[in-house]
Design a protein around this motif. Sequence first.
Motif, PDB file in Angstrom:
ATOM      1  N   ASP A  73       4.239   6.295  -8.423  1.00 50.41           N
ATOM      2  CA  ASP A  73       3.170   5.496  -7.828  1.00 50.41           C
ATOM      3  C   ASP A  73       2.465   4.586  -8.831  1.00 50.41           C
ATOM      4  O   ASP A  73       1.868   3.585  -8.442  1.00 50.41           O
ATOM      5  CB  ASP A  73       2.130   6.416  -7.160  1.00 50.41           C
ATOM      6  N   ILE A 120      -5.180   7.825  -0.830  1.00 45.92           N
ATOM      7  CA  ILE A 120      -3.899   7.251  -1.258  1.00 45.92           C
ATOM      8  C   ILE A 120      -3.416   6.238  -0.222  1.00 45.92           C
ATOM      9  O   ILE A 120      -2.976   5.142  -0.557  1.00 45.92           O
ATOM     10  CB  ILE A 120      -2.842   8.364  -1.466  1.00 45.92           C
ATOM     11  N   TYR A 148       4.527   2.336  -4.371  1.00 46.72           N
ATOM     12  CA  TYR A 148       4.294   2.994  -3.093  1.00 46.72           C
ATOM     13  C   TYR A 148       5.369   2.670  -2.051  1.00 46.72           C
ATOM     14  O   TYR A 148       5.245   3.067  -0.897  1.00 46.72           O
ATOM     15  CB  TYR A 148       2.912   2.620  -2.547  1.00 46.72           C
ATOM     16  N   ASN A 185      -4.663   2.635  -0.033  1.00 48.91           N
ATOM     17  CA  ASN A 185      -4.070   1.670  -0.951  1.00 48.91           C
ATOM     18  C   ASN A 185      -3.498   0.501  -0.158  1.00 48.91           C
ATOM     19  O   ASN A 185      -2.988   0.669   0.936  1.00 48.91           O
ATOM     20  CB  ASN A 185      -2.966   2.373  -1.750  1.00 48.91           C
TER      21      ASN A 185
END
Length: 133
Positions: A98, A43, A105, A46
């Motif tokens: 998200d 995550i 984010y 990203n």
Amino acid sequence: MNKIFNKNDFNQNDINERFNSFKTYSQDDADKVFKNEEKIKKIIHNGTLAKFLDDVVMYFHMLRDFFNGTYKDIPVGTIAAIICTLLYVLSPIDLIPDFIPVVGYLDDAAILTLCLNFTKIDVDKYRAFKEKW
């Protein structure tokens, strides 16, 4: 009579002492973070959160060393802040979902930034420990 406080009424030690007086994490929380380490790193990888990857990796090292007893000089509040932050990033339920392009984010980035600001002194101490070790 209500007393009005201003920022000069408290110093960082007062704040840290009060925050650290609560045990706000559990071993189950830590286990959940460790179990999902690769997912959290994915995550964070990203684009919006990529700048936090090194810090998140350092958080995992700190937590691992704390829980295995290698390094205990971390206040309870710092451990709780790190665990809560990583669990928030992992959680699919966010202030800003998200899946929303571009802004999805931003809340995760804000939480990570707050945690980094709160834990900076302890992270710096840990880094110094790791360099000597």
